[in-house]
Each structure stands twice: as C-alpha cells, then as structure tokens.
Design an enzyme around this catalytic site. Structure first.
Site, PDB file in Angstrom:
ATOM      1  N   GLY A  95      -2.929   3.172   6.643  1.00  0.00           N
ATOM      2  CA  GLY A  95      -3.752   3.537   7.790  1.00  0.00           C
ATOM      3  C   GLY A  95      -5.228   3.662   7.467  1.00  0.00           C
ATOM      4  CD  GLN A  96      -6.766   6.474   3.422  1.00  0.00           C
ATOM      5  OE1 GLN A  96      -7.848   6.483   2.829  1.00  0.00           O
ATOM      6  NE2 GLN A  96      -5.715   7.142   3.005  1.00  0.00           N
ATOM      7  CB  VAL A 100      -0.935   0.009   1.231  1.00  0.00           C
ATOM      8  CG1 VAL A 100      -1.763   1.291   1.276  1.00  0.00           C
ATOM      9  CG2 VAL A 100      -1.833  -1.213   1.230  1.00  0.00           C
ATOM     10  CG  ASN A 135       8.062  -4.934   7.815  1.00  0.00           C
ATOM     11  OD1 ASN A 135       7.608  -4.102   8.600  1.00  0.00           O
ATOM     12  ND2 ASN A 135       7.715  -4.971   6.544  1.00  0.00           N
ATOM     13  CE1 TYR A 142       0.702  -8.883   6.429  1.00  0.00           C
ATOM     14  CE2 TYR A 142       2.975  -9.450   6.886  1.00  0.00           C
ATOM     15  CZ  TYR A 142       2.033  -8.890   6.062  1.00  0.00           C
ATOM     16  OH  TYR A 142       2.403  -8.343   4.861  1.00  0.00           O
TER      17      TYR A 142
END
Length: 156
Positions: free
Chosen positions: A91-92, A85, A122, A129
């Site tokens: 954040g959407q 993204v 990460n 996740y």
C-alpha cells in the site's frame, strides 16, 4: 527506493521467495537455496537479475526478472518472474515503483515487451496490473514440463 540486488541480498531474496510461495498456496514448493540463487544472480553466467525495494534502508520486497526473445518482434523482452512486497509494506507504492523501474530497464535495453504471469485466482493482483496498463493474454495458456515428465520427454 528501488536498487539492484547485490550478493548480500541473497538471504532476503530467498526469504521473500518463501513468503511468496506461502501466499501462492505452495509453501513447500521452494527448492531454491541461497547458493543456487547466488549462482543464478551473481555467478559466472547469470540467469536472472533482481531489484530490491527498500523502506528506511530495509529490504521490503523484490522483483526478479530475465530476458526472453520474440521471433515476431526480432527483439528481446523482459520477463518478470516474481514481484513481492512484504505484507507490512504493501500500500506504499513499492509494487508500482518496481514495475515502473523494470519498464524503464526494458526500454533502456530495447525490449519489445515487458511480460509476466499471474495466478488466475489472484484478483487483487490482476486489478493492480490492469491499473498499471497491463493487458491479459487470455488466448494464451502457460505450458510446463517438469520432474519425471521432463525426463521422459528428454528420453532419460
């Protein structure tokens, strides 16, 4: 909105792949071209599929996936190769929406599993996740043979 990728999305997908590679600290590792991706996604024998995430009809992310097979379950699995993204769209809920969409595809296709890999450093992605219900396969490590080592292994 999440929708299947079309051939017209190939330039955006390649841009997203390059942005993802830069984020993953490998900006010069991308060898793919638009022609290669077009053939892999929409050629006579597609190797993978992709979905596009959009905001106001503008592509803002993608997920690329393919099927693997588990001899233990006797069924296919859905393997997520890349999920990305754009920074301005984060954040959407697009990442979660794409994961939910792919989970639905996995169920619709009778897949036993939905799997992917994540870089060990990460931490934000790993936390995301885990929040989505993923379980780390800590006892497994990915193995890879490529380049000259692949040629040597093949005896060429």
């Amino acid at each position: 909105m999440i929708r299947p990728a079309t051939p017209a999305d190939v330039p955006a997908i390649l841009r997203f792949v390059r942005e993802l590679a830069a984020f993953e600290r490998e900006p010069d590792a991308v060898e793919a071209t638009e022609a290669m991706l077009a053939d892999a996604l929409f050629g006579t024998s597609p190797a993978a599929e992709a979905v596009i995430a959009e905001i106001h009809s503008q592509p803002t992310g993608f997920a690329l996936f393919f099927h693997s097979f588990s001899t233990w379950t006797g069924r296919r699995s859905l393997y997520l190769e890349d999920l990305y993204v754009t920074p301005e769209a984060r954040g959407q809920g697009l990442g979660a929406a794409m994961l939910r969409h792919l989970a639905g595809i996995a169920l619709d296709r009778g897949c036993a599993r939905f799997e992917w890999s994540v870089l060990a450093w990460n931490a934000p992605a790993i936390a995301f996740y885990r929040a989505m219900g993923a379980v780390g396969m800590e006892e497994w490590t990915v193995q890879r043979v490529s380049g000259e080592a692949l040629k040597a292994l093949a005896g060429r």
